[in-house]
Design a protein around this motif. Structure first.
Motif, PDB file in Angstrom:
ATOM      1  N   GLY A 152      32.775 -20.815  -0.125  1.00 26.44           N
ATOM      2  CA  GLY A 152      32.985 -19.795   0.891  1.00 26.44           C
ATOM      3  C   GLY A 152      34.012 -18.762   0.493  1.00 26.44           C
ATOM      4  O   GLY A 152      34.090 -17.686   1.094  1.00 26.44           O
ATOM      5  N   GLN A 153      34.795 -19.058  -0.537  1.00 31.00           N
ATOM      6  CA  GLN A 153      35.804 -18.126  -1.051  1.00 31.00           C
ATOM      7  C   GLN A 153      35.595 -17.886  -2.535  1.00 31.00           C
ATOM      8  O   GLN A 153      35.283 -16.775  -2.946  1.00 31.00           O
ATOM      9  CB  GLN A 153      37.208 -18.672  -0.780  1.00 31.00           C
ATOM     10  N   ARG A 154      35.748 -18.933  -3.319  1.00 33.52           N
ATOM     11  CA  ARG A 154      35.507 -18.805  -4.759  1.00 33.52           C
ATOM     12  C   ARG A 154      34.027 -19.003  -5.053  1.00 33.52           C
ATOM     13  O   ARG A 154      33.350 -19.797  -4.397  1.00 33.52           O
ATOM     14  CB  ARG A 154      36.349 -19.812  -5.533  1.00 33.52           C
ATOM     15  N   ALA A 155      33.537 -18.274  -6.072  1.00 31.85           N
ATOM     16  CA  ALA A 155      32.117 -18.342  -6.431  1.00 31.85           C
ATOM     17  C   ALA A 155      31.975 -18.490  -7.940  1.00 31.85           C
ATOM     18  O   ALA A 155      32.725 -17.866  -8.707  1.00 31.85           O
ATOM     19  CB  ALA A 155      31.381 -17.092  -5.949  1.00 31.85           C
ATOM     20  N   PHE A 156      31.017 -19.317  -8.345  1.00 30.76           N
ATOM     21  CA  PHE A 156      30.814 -19.619  -9.756  1.00 30.76           C
ATOM     22  C   PHE A 156      29.335 -19.517 -10.115  1.00 30.76           C
ATOM     23  O   PHE A 156      28.450 -19.740  -9.276  1.00 30.76           O
ATOM     24  CB  PHE A 156      31.317 -21.030 -10.078  1.00 30.76           C
ATOM     25  N   ILE A 157      29.098 -19.195 -11.383  1.00 32.45           N
ATOM     26  CA  ILE A 157      27.751 -19.176 -11.944  1.00 32.45           C
ATOM     27  C   ILE A 157      27.731 -20.076 -13.167  1.00 32.45           C
ATOM     28  O   ILE A 157      28.623 -20.009 -14.019  1.00 32.45           O
ATOM     29  CB  ILE A 157      27.332 -17.753 -12.337  1.00 32.45           C
ATOM     30  N   MET A 158      26.711 -20.919 -13.250  1.00 32.86           N
ATOM     31  CA  MET A 158      26.491 -21.779 -14.414  1.00 32.86           C
ATOM     32  C   MET A 158      25.107 -21.476 -14.958  1.00 32.86           C
ATOM     33  O   MET A 158      24.130 -21.418 -14.199  1.00 32.86           O
ATOM     34  CB  MET A 158      26.593 -23.253 -14.004  1.00 32.86           C
ATOM     35  N   LEU A 159      25.007 -21.264 -16.251  1.00 33.07           N
ATOM     36  CA  LEU A 159      23.730 -21.007 -16.910  1.00 33.07           C
ATOM     37  C   LEU A 159      23.457 -22.153 -17.886  1.00 33.07           C
ATOM     38  O   LEU A 159      24.285 -22.435 -18.761  1.00 33.07           O
ATOM     39  CB  LEU A 159      23.764 -19.673 -17.653  1.00 33.07           C
ATOM     40  N   ASN A 160      22.308 -22.815 -17.724  1.00 31.37           N
ATOM     41  CA  ASN A 160      21.940 -23.962 -18.551  1.00 31.37           C
ATOM     42  C   ASN A 160      20.659 -23.667 -19.322  1.00 31.37           C
ATOM     43  O   ASN A 160      19.733 -23.054 -18.786  1.00 31.37           O
ATOM     44  CB  ASN A 160      21.716 -25.201 -17.671  1.00 31.37           C
ATOM     45  N   TYR A 161      20.601 -24.147 -20.570  1.00 32.43           N
ATOM     46  CA  TYR A 161      19.457 -23.878 -21.438  1.00 32.43           C
ATOM     47  C   TYR A 161      18.919 -25.192 -21.998  1.00 32.43           C
ATOM     48  O   TYR A 161      19.663 -25.985 -22.572  1.00 32.43           O
ATOM     49  CB  TYR A 161      19.867 -22.930 -22.578  1.00 32.43           C
ATOM     50  N   ASP A 162      17.624 -25.412 -21.805  1.00 27.74           N
ATOM     51  CA  ASP A 162      16.998 -26.656 -22.262  1.00 27.74           C
ATOM     52  C   ASP A 162      16.083 -26.432 -23.456  1.00 27.74           C
ATOM     53  O   ASP A 162      16.037 -27.237 -24.365  1.00 27.74           O
ATOM     54  CB  ASP A 162      16.210 -27.283 -21.111  1.00 27.74           C
ATOM     55  N   LYS A 163      15.322 -25.338 -23.441  1.00 23.71           N
ATOM     56  CA  LYS A 163      14.370 -25.052 -24.517  1.00 23.71           C
ATOM     57  C   LYS A 163      14.225 -23.540 -24.625  1.00 23.71           C
ATOM     58  O   LYS A 163      13.834 -22.888 -23.663  1.00 23.71           O
ATOM     59  CB  LYS A 163      13.015 -25.682 -24.207  1.00 23.71           C
ATOM     60  N   ILE A 164      14.544 -22.989 -25.787  1.00 20.29           N
ATOM     61  CA  ILE A 164      14.400 -21.544 -26.012  1.00 20.29           C
ATOM     62  C   ILE A 164      13.625 -21.351 -27.310  1.00 20.29           C
ATOM     63  O   ILE A 164      14.132 -21.620 -28.403  1.00 20.29           O
ATOM     64  CB  ILE A 164      15.773 -20.838 -26.089  1.00 20.29           C
ATOM     65  N   GLN A 165      12.374 -20.878 -27.176  1.00 16.86           N
ATOM     66  CA  GLN A 165      11.501 -20.729 -28.341  1.00 16.86           C
ATOM     67  C   GLN A 165      11.043 -19.295 -28.572  1.00 16.86           C
ATOM     68  O   GLN A 165      10.459 -19.015 -29.607  1.00 16.86           O
ATOM     69  CB  GLN A 165      10.273 -21.643 -28.181  1.00 16.86           C
ATOM     70  N   TRP A 166      11.290 -18.410 -27.622  1.00 11.31           N
ATOM     71  CA  TRP A 166      10.875 -17.017 -27.792  1.00 11.31           C
ATOM     72  C   TRP A 166      11.938 -16.090 -27.216  1.00 11.31           C
ATOM     73  O   TRP A 166      12.752 -16.500 -26.399  1.00 11.31           O
ATOM     74  CB  TRP A 166       9.518 -16.766 -27.149  1.00 11.31           C
ATOM     75  N   THR A 167      11.893 -14.819 -27.650  1.00  6.04           N
ATOM     76  CA  THR A 167      12.877 -13.830 -27.197  1.00  6.04           C
ATOM     77  C   THR A 167      12.243 -12.586 -26.585  1.00  6.04           C
ATOM     78  O   THR A 167      12.912 -11.875 -25.829  1.00  6.04           O
ATOM     79  CB  THR A 167      13.761 -13.359 -28.364  1.00  6.04           C
ATOM     80  N   THR A 168      10.964 -12.304 -26.875  1.00  8.13           N
ATOM     81  CA  THR A 168      10.422 -10.982 -26.579  1.00  8.13           C
ATOM     82  C   THR A 168       8.930 -11.026 -26.278  1.00  8.13           C
ATOM     83  O   THR A 168       8.176 -11.676 -27.008  1.00  8.13           O
ATOM     84  CB  THR A 168      10.626 -10.038 -27.786  1.00  8.13           C
ATOM     85  N   GLY A 169       8.512 -10.324 -25.230  1.00  6.54           N
ATOM     86  CA  GLY A 169       7.096 -10.140 -24.963  1.00  6.54           C
ATOM     87  C   GLY A 169       6.539  -8.959 -25.739  1.00  6.54           C
ATOM     88  O   GLY A 169       7.278  -8.111 -26.265  1.00  6.54           O
ATOM     89  N   THR A 170       5.216  -8.874 -25.798  1.00  7.42           N
ATOM     90  CA  THR A 170       4.603  -7.819 -26.602  1.00  7.42           C
ATOM     91  C   THR A 170       4.821  -6.427 -26.013  1.00  7.42           C
ATOM     92  O   THR A 170       4.835  -5.437 -26.747  1.00  7.42           O
ATOM     93  CB  THR A 170       3.092  -8.071 -26.753  1.00  7.42           C
TER      94      THR A 170
END
Length: 317
Positions: free
Chosen positions: A171-189
């Motif tokens: 309600g006062q402090r706010a946090f963001i967590m980013l988690n990565y499990d599988k990353i095999q691509w970076t870009t669409g055509t």
């Protein structure tokens, strides 16, 4: 509009998602009570009212959008598929665990839910207190968005990504967590990526943009080929996880310079001539001074900064 993709990808997707013991991901999927975004290229959820305000760079929000292209946004949906460099000039405020051209019409699901489950709130509270040891934090609300085995636009491969954004507040402090499990691509055509590899072109962006053109953050490698390796990076000494305080901006584990991150103890040069040397101190501050490379060293680019490098040894000598 992008041209229709008629390629049908035959990919067996397991209905059993990885448990917390197997990765840093928080529970997700139908068994966790998640909802799903529309199966639509460049699609997004409807506006999602949230039961507790979330403060993002001193501004309170009461709703979010979960966008198929790897973004949780405030105030407006984000259909854009090619990531722009931060800061954005159009005032959009959003969290980007992996902003790239997802097409869940090919395969994959985009899940989301808000939660006040006591066990999950205790888990996120314990995690935040571990990463911010001088801070007492007891979460009262959280929101989890997960991109599970999502393909890229124009794919003719079986490459998929799985990643997650977790928002938490008391309600006062706010946090963001980013988690990565599988990353095999970076870009669409449509972003000039290769249909067979999902690489090249303008790669994905990770971080966040406050909307005020001043406060933003780039996870190292964003919009470069190095973003493919985001699972091996971290600011909290747990590869595949990044954590930030975002009611007011704090990044544990290192220092920021013009919205880019370096770990504690890192020495780097600001300029391509290597005249300004900086070091990231344990206090989270940068100490900079006039200092040039030694006579035998050369100034070389390294991610967004520069380093002085000694000449390579000749193995034939």
């Amino acid at each position: 509009m992008k041209a229709c993709n008629t390629f049908l990808l035959l990919l067996a997707v397991s209905a059993v998602h990885r448990s917390a013991s197997e990765s840093l991901m928080y529970p997700y999927g139908p068994e966790a009570g998640d909802r799903v975004t529309p199966v639509k290229d460049d699609g997004a959820s409807d506006e999602i009212p949230i039961s507790q305000k979330f403060t993002f760079f001193n501004k309170d929000y009461n709703s979010v959008f979960v966008n198929n292209n790897g973004v949780v946004s405030f105030a407006t949906a984000v259909p854009s598929y090619t990531p722009d460099a931060f800061p954005l000039a159009d005032g959009r405020a959003f969290v980007a665990p992996y902003w790239g051209d997802v097409n869940n019409e090919i395969t994959g699901k985009v899940y989301y839910r808000e939660s006040k489950d006591p066990q999950l709130l205790q888990r996120i509270s314990n995690d935040i207190e571990k990463y911010f040891p001088n801070l007492s934090f007891k979460a009262t609300w959280m929101f989890i968005a997960t991109w599970f085995n999502v393909a890229y636009y124009g794919s003719v491969s079986n490459k998929v990504n799985t990643f997650q954004a977790v928002l938490a507040t008391n309600g006062q402090r706010a946090f963001i967590m980013l988690n990565y499990d599988k990353i095999q691509w970076t870009t669409g055509t449509a972003s000039k990526g290769d249909p067979e590899t999902g690489l090249g072109g303008i790669p994905a962006q990770a971080g966040f943009n406050s909307g005020d053109q001043t406060h933003f953050f780039n996870i190292p490698g964003s919009r470069t080929p190095d973003i493919l390796n985001i699972k091996s990076t971290s600011n909290v000494n747990e590869p595949s996880r990044w954590v930030f305080q975002v009611d007011t901006f704090k990044v544990p584990g290192g220092c920021t310079y013009k919205a880019d991150f370096v770990k504690f103890g890192t020495v780097f040069w600001k300029d391509a001539a290597c005249t300004q040397m900086c070091k990231c101190l344990e206090s989270g501050e940068l100490a900079c001074e006039e200092h040039r490379c030694a006579g035998s060293e050369t100034c070389q680019p390294n991610l967004w900064y520069f380093t002085c490098q000694a000449p390579a040894e000749n193995p034939c000598l």
